[in-house]
Design a protein around this motif. Structure first.
Motif, mmCIF file in Angstrom:
data_model
loop_
_atom_site.group_PDB
_atom_site.id
_atom_site.type_symbol
_atom_site.label_atom_id
_atom_site.label_comp_id
_atom_site.label_asym_id
_atom_site.label_seq_id
_atom_site.Cartn_x
_atom_site.Cartn_y
_atom_site.Cartn_z
ATOM 1 N N MET A 1 0.838 -1.307 0.080
ATOM 2 C CA MET A 1 -0.010 0.017 0.051
ATOM 3 C C MET A 1 0.957 1.189 -0.110
ATOM 4 S SD MET A 1 -3.158 0.685 2.444
ATOM 5 C CE MET A 1 -3.678 -1.019 2.538
ATOM 6 N N ASN A 2 0.580 2.276 -1.004
ATOM 7 C CA ASN A 2 1.489 3.417 -1.062
ATOM 8 C C ASN A 2 0.646 4.519 -0.443
ATOM 9 O OD1 ASN A 2 3.303 2.345 -2.318
ATOM 10 N ND2 ASN A 2 2.649 2.813 -4.457
ATOM 11 N N TYR A 3 1.284 5.270 0.657
ATOM 12 C CA TYR A 3 0.525 6.677 1.324
ATOM 13 C C TYR A 3 1.530 7.772 0.756
ATOM 14 C CZ TYR A 3 -1.163 3.212 4.718
ATOM 15 O OH TYR A 3 -2.152 2.389 5.162
ATOM 16 N N SER A 4 0.495 8.697 0.578
ATOM 17 C CA SER A 4 0.955 9.935 0.066
ATOM 18 C C SER A 4 0.399 11.076 1.111
ATOM 19 C CB SER A 4 0.494 10.310 -1.465
ATOM 20 O OG SER A 4 1.080 9.452 -2.348
ATOM 21 N N PRO A 5 1.072 11.519 1.988
ATOM 22 C CA PRO A 5 0.707 12.402 2.970
ATOM 23 C C PRO A 5 0.352 13.799 2.300
ATOM 24 C CG PRO A 5 2.797 11.485 3.620
ATOM 25 C CD PRO A 5 2.831 11.135 2.123
ATOM 26 N N LEU A 6 -0.673 14.706 2.809
ATOM 27 C CA LEU A 6 -1.137 15.801 2.491
ATOM 28 C C LEU A 6 -0.577 16.805 3.146
ATOM 29 C CD1 LEU A 6 -4.927 14.768 1.964
ATOM 30 C CD2 LEU A 6 -3.137 14.536 0.004
ATOM 31 N N LYS A 7 -0.633 18.053 2.391
ATOM 32 C CA LYS A 7 -0.067 19.435 3.213
ATOM 33 C C LYS A 7 1.203 19.219 3.816
ATOM 34 C CE LYS A 7 -4.825 20.916 3.433
ATOM 35 N NZ LYS A 7 -5.766 21.747 4.159
ATOM 36 N N ASN A 8 1.172 19.428 5.237
ATOM 37 C CA ASN A 8 2.525 19.614 5.780
ATOM 38 C C ASN A 8 2.650 18.172 6.778
ATOM 39 O OD1 ASN A 8 0.809 20.022 7.960
ATOM 40 N ND2 ASN A 8 2.083 21.426 9.170
ATOM 41 N N MET A 9 2.018 16.970 6.255
ATOM 42 C CA MET A 9 2.258 15.973 7.139
ATOM 43 C C MET A 9 3.333 15.041 6.607
ATOM 44 S SD MET A 9 -0.289 16.146 9.031
ATOM 45 C CE MET A 9 -0.653 14.787 9.867
ATOM 46 N N VAL A 10 3.846 14.242 7.435
ATOM 47 C CA VAL A 10 5.128 13.308 7.160
ATOM 48 C C VAL A 10 4.791 11.724 7.710
ATOM 49 C CG1 VAL A 10 7.560 13.061 7.843
ATOM 50 C CG2 VAL A 10 6.428 15.336 7.814
#
Length: 82
Positions: A1-10
């Protein structure tokens, strides 16, 4: 599973370390100390950290995504280890 954080998330991966006192091994999770983590993915608004950085952050921040991985705000990172 791939995760792409949004805005200023890490997205960070926790690195488990332990300290030894005599014959007793104390994991950092129990000691309550901030622990070392590795940045796995960053959101588009992150300016200070990049993928692969080793960072220090409190163990109590963020959202658990799966075992060993958390999603935290960039401003919750205390330091970058160089």
């Amino acid at each position: 599973m791939n995760y792409s954080p949004l805005k200023n998330m890490v997205l960070i991966k926790e690195v488990l370390t332990e300290s030894k006192t005599g014959d007793i091994i104390i994991p950092d999770v129990v000691s309550g100390k901030p622990s070392k983590k590795i940045v796995e993915a960053v959101g588009p608004d992150c300016n200070d950290v990049s993928v692969g950085d080793e960072v220090i952050a409190s163990q109590y921040v963020g959202t658990d995504i799966m075992p060993g991985f958390k999603l935290i705000c960039e401003n919750e990172i205390s330091a970058i280890i160089s």
